[in-house]
Scaffold this motif. Structure first.
Motif, PDB file in Angstrom:
ATOM      1  N   ASN A 156      -4.260   2.769  14.787  1.00 44.97           N
ATOM      2  CA  ASN A 156      -4.743   3.497  13.612  1.00 44.97           C
ATOM      3  C   ASN A 156      -3.838   3.151  12.436  1.00 44.97           C
ATOM      4  N   ARG A 157      -4.055   1.993  11.866  1.00 46.52           N
ATOM      5  CA  ARG A 157      -3.161   1.483  10.826  1.00 46.52           C
ATOM      6  C   ARG A 157      -3.182   2.351   9.573  1.00 46.52           C
ATOM      7  N   ASP A 158      -4.296   3.003   9.286  1.00 45.65           N
ATOM      8  CA  ASP A 158      -4.389   3.824   8.086  1.00 45.65           C
ATOM      9  C   ASP A 158      -3.530   5.078   8.158  1.00 45.65           C
ATOM     10  N   ALA A 159      -3.092   5.456   9.365  1.00 44.82           N
ATOM     11  CA  ALA A 159      -2.285   6.663   9.524  1.00 44.82           C
ATOM     12  C   ALA A 159      -0.795   6.367   9.580  1.00 44.82           C
ATOM     13  N   ASN A 160      -0.387   5.120   9.464  1.00 43.38           N
ATOM     14  CA  ASN A 160       1.020   4.753   9.589  1.00 43.38           C
ATOM     15  C   ASN A 160       1.873   5.402   8.499  1.00 43.38           C
ATOM     16  N   ARG A 175      -0.630   5.082   0.013  1.00 43.07           N
ATOM     17  CA  ARG A 175      -1.139   5.558   1.299  1.00 43.07           C
ATOM     18  C   ARG A 175      -0.007   5.874   2.258  1.00 43.07           C
ATOM     19  N   ARG A 214       0.840  -1.221   0.000  1.00 47.81           N
ATOM     20  CA  ARG A 214       0.000   0.000   0.000  1.00 47.81           C
ATOM     21  C   ARG A 214       0.869   1.264   0.000  1.00 47.81           C
ATOM     22  N   ASN A 251       0.934   9.633   3.802  1.00 44.66           N
ATOM     23  CA  ASN A 251       1.019   9.907   5.238  1.00 44.66           C
ATOM     24  C   ASN A 251       2.383  10.478   5.616  1.00 44.66           C
TER      25      ASN A 251
END
Length: 356
Positions: A299-303, A147, A144, A151
């Protein structure tokens, strides 16, 4: 030509020769040290272009390569370098034996089988270059990357701008203004550089997570950077002190206040130092791992990319080539930025702290 002139000319030639030798020795030493320093990077790039089988093979060559096979009558046979009376020949191993083996000449298979006396295990396989460029798109799609890069870029650029503004304002105050306890406050600020992060880790974590409830967000990482950094303040203060005060006095005569002078006079003159500070912080934020690891937990999406690479390493630890391909991809942008801005960056480092 007099004897004195001859001696002087000989001395000048000898001096020139010594300078050339010293310059050559220093250049050679620099090349050797640079080669040693870049060896791990070169190994990582080469390994990222191999297959999983090539990486796990202890006898595989350094460059990505694959054993050559020869197809004959629907069967695939390994091609080996076989020593013969006519030199080294590339033959396909058809039948393995202890004392002798059967081969085929890949250039003339119609000649039939060839008996060769010797141990086939001692023969080197014929290899051809086999670069696996597909490892990079595979790593890109698996981890990914869009993403993670987004970030990381947001974190790096937002905190870079914030710390640059705050640090330059504080540095300008210490460099040009007089106020009570100025030197003591500056010493206290600089002393925070030697304060180990482990000392403040627990109280700051408890404050951000338990008091402000910022756990799982970027706020604990972004907000503190908006108040400057002692190291950046020191670098900018040293550079601001080298700017002639006559320029500020001329701006003051023209009616410019302290803020206008800072924006229109000081900052344009300090472009090299500002670039150095900006790059220092950008690389720090790009490589920051511990802060995002503890504050973004859950919060894995913000890594950012550092935490994402660690997760990828844990999930695909047997695919070394993909891990290194992902690492190389993550290095492209910082290296590109550094090479583009290296002249201004190095100028800011050299001039900072040097009295004009």
């Amino acid at each position: 030509m007099t004897t004195k002139s001859k001696d002087l000319s000989y001395y000048q030639r000898a001096k020139r020769q010594r300078e050339i030798l010293v310059s050559g020795a220093v250049t050679l030493l620099g090349i050797i040290l640079l080669s040693i320093y870049l060896m791990p990077l070169g190994y990582g790039v080469i390994t990222s272009l191999k297959t999983k089988a090539q990486v796990s093979d202890p006898d595989a060559p350094i460059l990505p390569s694959e054993n050559v096979v020869f197809t004959y009558e629907g069967e695939r046979y390994d091609v080996l370098n076989v020593p013969t009376d006519d030199g080294i020949q590339e033959w396909a191993l058809v039948k393995k034996g202890r004392g002798s083996s059967t081969f085929l000449d890949i250039n003339n298979p119609e000649a039939g089988p060839i008996e060769w006396e010797g141990n086939w295990r001692s023969l080197e396989p014929v290899r051809e270059l086999d670069v696996q460029w597909s490892n990079y798109p595979d790593a890109w799609n698996t981890i990914r990357f869009p993403r993670l890069l987004w970030n990381t870029l947001v974190y790096a650029f937002v905190t870079m701008i914030g710390t640059l503004i705050a640090s330059s304002m504080v540095a300008y105050g210490f460099a040009r203004f007089r106020f009570p306890f100025k030197n003591i406050l500056f010493v206290v600020l600089i002393s925070t550089i030697i304060l180990p992060p482990a000392v403040t880790l627990v109280p700051t974590y408890a404050f951000f997570v338990n008091v402000l409830h910022w756990g799982g967000t970027w706020l604990p990482l972004i907000v503190p950077q908006m108040f400057g950094n002692a190291y950046n303040v020191f670098l900018l203060r040293q550079y601001f002190m080298t700017i002639p005060k006559e320029m500020e006095e001329a701006a003051r005569i023209d009616g410019a206040g302290p803020i206008r002078t800072f924006i229109s006079v000081i900052l344009p003159q300090a472009a090299p130092a500002l670039t150095a500070v900006a790059l220092f912080h950008f690389f720090f934020a790009w490589n920051d791992f511990f802060g995002p690891l503890i504050y973004l937990a859950g919060n894995r999406d913000a890594n950012p990319i550092t935490v994402g690479l660690t997760e990828f390493n844990g999930l695909y630890n047997s695919d070394t080539q993909l891990i290194l391909a992902a690492a190389i991809i993550s290095m492209v942008l910082p290296l590109t930025i550094f090479f583009i801005a290296q002249r201004v960056f190095i100028q800011g480092i050299v001039i900072t702290g040097v009295d004009k």
